[in-house]
Write a protein that holds these residues in place. Structure first.
Motif: not given
Length: 328
Positions: A274-285
């Motif tokens: 396991q690597n250090e890992e970051y995932s993200a999903n963003l939504a904006e109005v």
């Protein structure tokens, strides 16, 4: 004789006042208030918070008889009561030279999926070393010299140099380039940048970033990648890469919607497989209430795996933020 001297003095004073009056002076302000709610597996991160981010900018612009454009900027972070930027520039047919406290040139030529989001939210522990977007890395707001070429058929490039003195431990060289071309009634821009910052075998940093943005009518999209390292040789502690995608649509009537996704990994911080890992999903109005006043709702869904980052903890959750922004 006394009358002549007084008259001469008055003429000199008038000429001086006249020369200063030719400069255009603008004072602008950007004020922002936020309320956010975070749902996190980490107790210290979980909860609600209010925030503020206020900025005041004073800008002087003057054009000389020889055609040079002189600009001076003093940008104040009102919350920290400190100068965020303080620089002067000389522009002409040769391009623009900037001197003073300003961001490294890779910032101007940087590109990332987060460029389509007004409020670039992220949630990671302060002890983590992972990046949270795929844009440029290592840009510094320090005293430096910057050169940017004039636009040449859609192409421009820049170079910046930071020299911190005799020790030379944080000297930095940064560069970037961009090319813009028409595309099916819109435009496409390709950007590339890199930076190298001196240091010890444990602190020396390097980074590069590249990507493409396309605008066609009401739609804008970005695909980008960033890579960076901390340390060198046996002292290297981080080897990070991140990729991102983003899209934004102008609905008209002062409203836009946007969504982005990104994933970052650190190949040096590994535990087992396991690597250090970051995932993200963003939504904006974003809705423009009136000229200079906008309201924004931004939602973030994230997942962080500490991998070999021993000081950090696995975390996943979400964050919702309401932002009210005013500019003057």
């Amino acid at each position: 004789m006394r009358k002549l001297l007084l008259t001469s003095s008055a003429l000199v004073a008038a000429a001086s006042i006249s020369s200063y009056a030719t400069a255009d002076v603008s004072v602008t302000g950007a004020f922002e208030w936020t309320y956010s709610s975070t749902s996190s597996n980490v107790t210290d991160t979980d909860g609600d918070a209010m925030g503020v981010n206020n900025e005041l900018t004073i800008k002087f612009t003057n054009k000389t008889d020889s055609g040079l454009t002189l600009t001076g900027v003093y940008d104040i972070d009102a919350d920290a009561s400190a100068a965020d930027e303080s620089w002067m520039s000389i522009g002409g047919g040769f391009g623009t030279i900037t001197l003073g406290k300003e961001s490294s040139v890779n910032d101007a030529f940087g590109i990332g999926e987060h460029d389509l989001i007004d409020e670039d939210l992220s949630v990671v522990m302060g002890s983590s070393s992972i990046v949270t977007n795929s844009g440029e890395s290592g840009a510094q707001k320090t005293n430096k010299i910057i050169y940017v070429t004039p636009a040449m058929g859609g192409f421009s490039a820049g170079y910046s140099l930071t020299d911190t003195g005799a020790s030379g431990t944080t000297d930095q060289i940064a560069m970037g380039a961009s090319y813009t071309m028409p595309l099916a009634g819109g435009s496409m821009t390709i950007k590339y940048n890199k930076q190298s910052t001196d240091g010890t075998t444990a602190t020396e940093t390097e980074g590069s970033n590249y990507g493409v943005s396309v605008t066609m009518g009401a739609v804008s999209a970005i695909a980008s990648r960033g890579e960076s390292t901390i340390g060198s040789g046996t002292g290297q502690t981080d080897d990070r890469n991140a990729s991102g995608l983003g899209i934004k649509y102008d609905l008209g009537g002062g409203m836009t919607i946007a969504a982005t996704t990104m994933k970052a990994e650190d190949d040096k911080d590994v535990s087992g497989t396991q690597n250090e890992e970051y995932s993200a999903n963003l939504a904006e109005v974003v809705y423009t209430v009136a000229p200079g006043l906008s309201a924004k709702v931004t939602y973030l869904d994230y997942d962080y795996k500490a991998g070999g980052e021993s000081k950090a903890t696995n975390d996943s959750g979400s964050k919702t933020q309401f932002t009210l922004s005013a500019s003057f």
